[in-house]
Design a protein around this motif. Structure first.
Motif, mmCIF file in Angstrom:
data_model
loop_
_atom_site.group_PDB
_atom_site.id
_atom_site.type_symbol
_atom_site.label_atom_id
_atom_site.label_comp_id
_atom_site.label_asym_id
_atom_site.label_seq_id
_atom_site.Cartn_x
_atom_site.Cartn_y
_atom_site.Cartn_z
ATOM 1 N N LEU A 73 0.828 -1.210 0.000
ATOM 2 C CA LEU A 73 0.000 0.000 0.000
ATOM 3 C C LEU A 73 0.860 1.257 0.000
ATOM 4 C CD1 LEU A 73 -2.753 -1.077 2.549
ATOM 5 C CD2 LEU A 73 -3.084 -0.667 0.110
ATOM 6 N N LYS A 74 1.907 1.259 0.798
ATOM 7 C CA LYS A 74 2.782 2.432 0.873
ATOM 8 C C LYS A 74 3.535 2.651 -0.430
ATOM 9 C CE LYS A 74 3.506 2.694 5.876
ATOM 10 N NZ LYS A 74 4.497 2.639 6.977
ATOM 11 N N LYS A 75 3.909 1.572 -1.118
ATOM 12 C CA LYS A 75 4.594 1.714 -2.402
ATOM 13 C C LYS A 75 3.664 2.301 -3.455
ATOM 14 C CE LYS A 75 8.226 -1.811 -1.972
ATOM 15 N NZ LYS A 75 8.754 -3.079 -2.527
ATOM 16 N N VAL A 76 2.379 1.930 -3.416
ATOM 17 C CA VAL A 76 1.416 2.532 -4.337
ATOM 18 C C VAL A 76 1.272 4.018 -4.030
ATOM 19 C CG1 VAL A 76 -1.018 2.602 -5.004
ATOM 20 C CG2 VAL A 76 0.136 0.400 -4.762
ATOM 21 N N LEU A 103 -9.421 -7.620 -0.126
ATOM 22 C CA LEU A 103 -10.153 -6.456 0.353
ATOM 23 C C LEU A 103 -10.152 -6.344 1.868
ATOM 24 C CD1 LEU A 103 -12.031 -4.046 -0.162
ATOM 25 C CD2 LEU A 103 -13.946 -5.662 -0.245
ATOM 26 N N SER A 104 -10.338 -7.451 2.556
ATOM 27 C CA SER A 104 -10.423 -7.411 4.019
ATOM 28 C C SER A 104 -9.145 -6.856 4.640
ATOM 29 C CB SER A 104 -10.712 -8.809 4.576
ATOM 30 O OG SER A 104 -9.713 -9.723 4.167
ATOM 31 N N SER A 105 -8.005 -7.169 4.043
ATOM 32 C CA SER A 105 -6.733 -6.688 4.585
ATOM 33 C C SER A 105 -6.517 -5.208 4.284
ATOM 34 C CB SER A 105 -5.572 -7.505 4.017
ATOM 35 O OG SER A 105 -5.702 -8.851 4.406
ATOM 36 N N ILE A 106 -6.973 -4.766 3.128
ATOM 37 C CA ILE A 106 -6.861 -3.342 2.787
ATOM 38 C C ILE A 106 -7.596 -2.503 3.830
ATOM 39 C CG2 ILE A 106 -7.452 -1.574 1.092
ATOM 40 C CD1 ILE A 106 -7.264 -3.767 -1.057
ATOM 41 N N ASP A 107 -8.815 -2.900 4.138
ATOM 42 C CA ASP A 107 -9.620 -2.155 5.105
ATOM 43 C C ASP A 107 -8.930 -2.092 6.465
ATOM 44 O OD1 ASP A 107 -11.551 -1.767 3.172
ATOM 45 O OD2 ASP A 107 -12.776 -3.466 3.802
ATOM 46 N N VAL A 108 -8.350 -3.207 6.878
ATOM 47 C CA VAL A 108 -7.672 -3.257 8.186
ATOM 48 C C VAL A 108 -6.512 -2.278 8.240
ATOM 49 C CG1 VAL A 108 -6.234 -4.694 9.681
ATOM 50 C CG2 VAL A 108 -8.351 -5.619 8.734
ATOM 51 N N PHE A 109 -5.671 -2.278 7.211
ATOM 52 C CA PHE A 109 -4.482 -1.435 7.236
ATOM 53 C C PHE A 109 -4.812 0.039 7.033
ATOM 54 C CE2 PHE A 109 -2.342 -5.519 6.470
ATOM 55 C CZ PHE A 109 -1.386 -5.446 7.475
ATOM 56 N N LEU A 110 -5.815 0.337 6.239
ATOM 57 C CA LEU A 110 -6.195 1.737 6.064
ATOM 58 C C LEU A 110 -6.821 2.299 7.338
ATOM 59 C CD1 LEU A 110 -7.550 1.986 2.410
ATOM 60 C CD2 LEU A 110 -5.253 2.404 3.297
ATOM 61 N N LYS A 132 -5.798 1.495 10.240
ATOM 62 C CA LYS A 132 -4.670 1.709 11.151
ATOM 63 C C LYS A 132 -3.799 2.891 10.724
ATOM 64 C CE LYS A 132 -4.214 -3.131 12.617
ATOM 65 N NZ LYS A 132 -3.325 -4.332 12.625
ATOM 66 N N ASP A 133 -3.752 3.169 9.431
ATOM 67 C CA ASP A 133 -2.896 4.240 8.910
ATOM 68 C C ASP A 133 -3.765 5.226 8.125
ATOM 69 O OD1 ASP A 133 -1.012 5.854 7.625
ATOM 70 O OD2 ASP A 133 0.440 4.222 7.455
ATOM 71 N N LYS A 134 -4.294 6.220 8.818
ATOM 72 C CA LYS A 134 -5.238 7.156 8.217
ATOM 73 C C LYS A 134 -4.625 7.952 7.058
ATOM 74 C CE LYS A 134 -8.383 6.105 11.281
ATOM 75 N NZ LYS A 134 -9.577 5.310 10.922
ATOM 76 N N SER A 135 -3.301 8.163 7.098
ATOM 77 C CA SER A 135 -2.663 8.965 6.047
ATOM 78 C C SER A 135 -2.770 8.284 4.689
ATOM 79 C CB SER A 135 -1.192 9.218 6.391
ATOM 80 O OG SER A 135 -0.461 8.003 6.416
ATOM 81 N N VAL A 140 -4.488 6.466 -1.594
ATOM 82 C CA VAL A 140 -4.752 5.341 -2.480
ATOM 83 C C VAL A 140 -6.238 5.267 -2.802
ATOM 84 C CG1 VAL A 140 -2.789 4.018 -1.607
ATOM 85 C CG2 VAL A 140 -5.057 3.692 -0.580
ATOM 86 N N SER A 141 -6.544 4.494 -3.850
ATOM 87 C CA SER A 141 -7.929 4.379 -4.305
ATOM 88 C C SER A 141 -8.221 2.953 -4.735
ATOM 89 C CB SER A 141 -8.161 5.342 -5.477
ATOM 90 O OG SER A 141 -9.467 5.208 -5.992
ATOM 91 N N TYR A 142 -9.440 2.499 -4.472
ATOM 92 C CA TYR A 142 -9.885 1.178 -4.920
ATOM 93 C C TYR A 142 -11.401 1.136 -4.832
ATOM 94 C CZ TYR A 142 -10.500 0.144 0.052
ATOM 95 O OH TYR A 142 -10.903 0.187 1.363
ATOM 96 N N ASP A 143 -12.007 0.200 -5.546
ATOM 97 C CA ASP A 143 -13.454 0.062 -5.531
ATOM 98 C C ASP A 143 -13.806 -1.330 -5.020
ATOM 99 O OD1 ASP A 143 -16.172 -0.139 -5.969
ATOM 100 O OD2 ASP A 143 -16.114 0.915 -7.887
ATOM 101 N N PRO A 144 -14.331 -1.428 -3.806
ATOM 102 C CA PRO A 144 -14.661 -2.747 -3.245
ATOM 103 C C PRO A 144 -15.727 -3.491 -4.036
ATOM 104 C CG PRO A 144 -15.610 -0.997 -1.904
ATOM 105 C CD PRO A 144 -14.699 -0.329 -2.889
ATOM 106 N N ASP A 145 -16.482 -2.756 -4.856
ATOM 107 C CA ASP A 145 -17.543 -3.388 -5.641
ATOM 108 C C ASP A 145 -17.072 -3.854 -7.018
ATOM 109 O OD1 ASP A 145 -19.480 -2.961 -3.627
ATOM 110 O OD2 ASP A 145 -19.753 -0.897 -4.310
ATOM 111 N N LYS A 146 -15.778 -3.633 -7.309
ATOM 112 C CA LYS A 146 -15.246 -4.053 -8.604
ATOM 113 C C LYS A 146 -13.954 -4.857 -8.412
ATOM 114 C CE LYS A 146 -17.245 -0.203 -11.225
ATOM 115 N NZ LYS A 146 -16.962 0.953 -12.126
ATOM 116 N N PRO A 147 -14.047 -6.050 -7.838
ATOM 117 C CA PRO A 147 -12.856 -6.874 -7.612
ATOM 118 C C PRO A 147 -12.326 -7.475 -8.908
ATOM 119 C CG PRO A 147 -14.811 -8.109 -7.034
ATOM 120 C CD PRO A 147 -15.281 -6.712 -7.376
ATOM 121 N N LEU A 148 -11.039 -7.786 -8.898
ATOM 122 C CA LEU A 148 -10.446 -8.530 -10.015
ATOM 123 C C LEU A 148 -10.933 -9.971 -10.004
ATOM 124 C CD1 LEU A 148 -6.719 -7.356 -9.775
ATOM 125 C CD2 LEU A 148 -8.382 -6.671 -11.512
#
Length: 241
Positions: A167-170, A182-189, A191-194, A199-207
């Motif tokens: 996430l930080k590299k993106v 997705l579940s891990s993205i939510d957890v880390f975001l 924890k790290d509000k900055s 970053v951007s993503y759409d939980p309703d449009k998974p790969l």
């Protein structure tokens, strides 16, 4: 998957074992179900089934006390399964392995959505083929461990098993995109509000969306355990439809 935490450590070895050993026909298993001591399974306890997925395992085992289980390190759980020491392992899915690997899935316990994370303001990516457009793509596992999620050839992948690192590299522009559960993205975001505004993503449009399951060897003994597992899942009233 965070269903696949720790599996990537031994995934390559598992494929190698499949090539040179008929481990899927093992009959003398040490235990019916191997469970990794990862946070989704045991929470912070390392020994109790109290994590988000662990509670489902506890319900299954309570529904059928004849299913033997053991909590262990991730590498021991998956490597032991690949070597035929355990009848089943979870969380996992045969979808992540080449066809003909000799594995069977239980009824679905939950689902893992894999999404593409880009820098804020960049277009949302929901098509795996877009990843082939010369993008530098971050993954938490080797691409071979993500068969249903990402293209296997003609790609520019950078693997780092730490989700926050991806996430930080993106956010810093060192990756064009990171493919993460997705579940891990939510957890880390959380924890790290900055990072939330970076970053951007759409939980309703998974790969891809992959069902998490208890995965067993396709052998006589493995199928016997799987039958008990599926009956227990239904009796416990858990799982995804």
């Amino acid at each position: 998957m965070m269903s696949m935490l720790g599996k990537n450590i031994v995934f390559g070895m598992g494929l190698l074992i499949l090539q040179f050993s008929n481990s899927v026909s093992a009959q003398n298993y040490q235990v019916d179900l191997a469970l990794p001591d990862s946070e989704p399974v045991v929470g912070t306890t390392k020994t109790e089934l109290v994590g988000s997925m662990g509670q489902d395992y506890a319900a299954i085992l309570n529904a059928d006390s004849t299913i033997s289980h053991q909590i262990m390190s991730s590498d021991r759980a998956y490597n032991g399964f690949y070597r035929g020491l355990f009848a089943c392992v979870s969380p996992d899915s045969k979808a992540y392995y080449p066809e003909g690997s000799g594995y069977l899935d239980s009824k679905s316990l939950s689902k893992t959505s894999w999404v593409a994370v880009t820098a804020a303001g960049k277009p949302v990516i929901s098509d795996q083929n877009v990843l082939k457009d010369g993008l530098k793509v971050g993954l938490p596992y080797e691409p071979a461990a993500l068969l249903p999620v990402v293209p296997q050839e003609g790609m520019n992948y950078e693997v780092a098993d730490n989700y926050l690192t991806n996430l930080k590299k993106v956010a810093a522009g060192r990756l064009d995109v990171a493919v993460l559960p997705l579940s891990s993205i939510d957890v880390f975001l959380d924890k790290d509000k900055s990072l939330q505004s970076a970053v951007s993503y759409d939980p309703d449009k998974p790969l891809a969306v992959v069902s998490d399951a208890i995965m067993c060897h396709d052998s006589e003994a493995g199928r016997a355990v799987l039958e008990k597992v599926n009956t227990a899942i239904q009796a416990a009233g858990i799982g995804s439809k």
